[in-house]
Motif scaffolding. Sequence first.
Motif, PDB file in Angstrom:
ATOM      1  N   GLU A 161       2.399   1.779  -3.445  1.00 50.25           N
ATOM      2  CA  GLU A 161       1.403   2.296  -4.390  1.00 50.25           C
ATOM      3  C   GLU A 161       1.147   3.778  -4.153  1.00 50.25           C
ATOM      4  N   GLU A 162       1.033   4.177  -2.892  1.00 49.28           N
ATOM      5  CA  GLU A 162       0.827   5.592  -2.581  1.00 49.28           C
ATOM      6  C   GLU A 162       2.035   6.410  -3.015  1.00 49.28           C
ATOM      7  N   ARG A 216       0.838  -1.204   0.000  1.00 45.43           N
ATOM      8  CA  ARG A 216       0.000   0.000   0.000  1.00 45.43           C
ATOM      9  C   ARG A 216       0.873   1.255   0.000  1.00 45.43           C
ATOM     10  N   GLU A 265       2.003   6.830  -6.817  1.00 41.19           N
ATOM     11  CA  GLU A 265       0.990   7.806  -7.242  1.00 41.19           C
ATOM     12  C   GLU A 265       1.473   9.223  -6.975  1.00 41.19           C
ATOM     13  N   GLU A 266       2.067   9.444  -5.799  1.00 41.06           N
ATOM     14  CA  GLU A 266       2.606  10.768  -5.494  1.00 41.06           C
ATOM     15  C   GLU A 266       3.712  11.131  -6.477  1.00 41.06           C
TER      16      GLU A 266
END
Length: 142
Positions: free
Chosen positions: A89-90, A86, A93-94
């Motif tokens: 993935e964050e 997780r 994306e950032e």
Amino acid sequence: MIERRCGAHPDLAVGDASPWVVLNASAWEASADPGLRDVLRYLRTGEAEGPLSSEIDALVGVFNEDREWVDRVLTYEQETEMRCRRAREEGREEGREEGREEGEARLGALVGALLADGRSEDVAAAVEDKVRREELYAELGI
């Protein structure tokens, strides 16, 4: 407080700021507190002698009989991997968002510099042709 980290990406904090208490069950005999000594002994030996360890042992027995519940419970490794995934993935994306913003700013600077120099043909080329755009970035030091 122990902060959890992703093993594959140590710079990524994946904890939820929940406090973790680390107990040295192998030193159970040295504990001055009788309740803590009872729990540490139980953790080390699996033998329940005091009231708290007996209560814990009874609950462990009940939960272990409920196979559906046992199958739903995440192991420490599974939970850590899930948190790590997780967080990656964050982070991706950032990173994508930052990359888009930087790319837009860079292209805006290029177009602005070309227009200021009266090079409208190069503006069109920069928008349509990636190779030419890179050449113009290099030429103008952008």
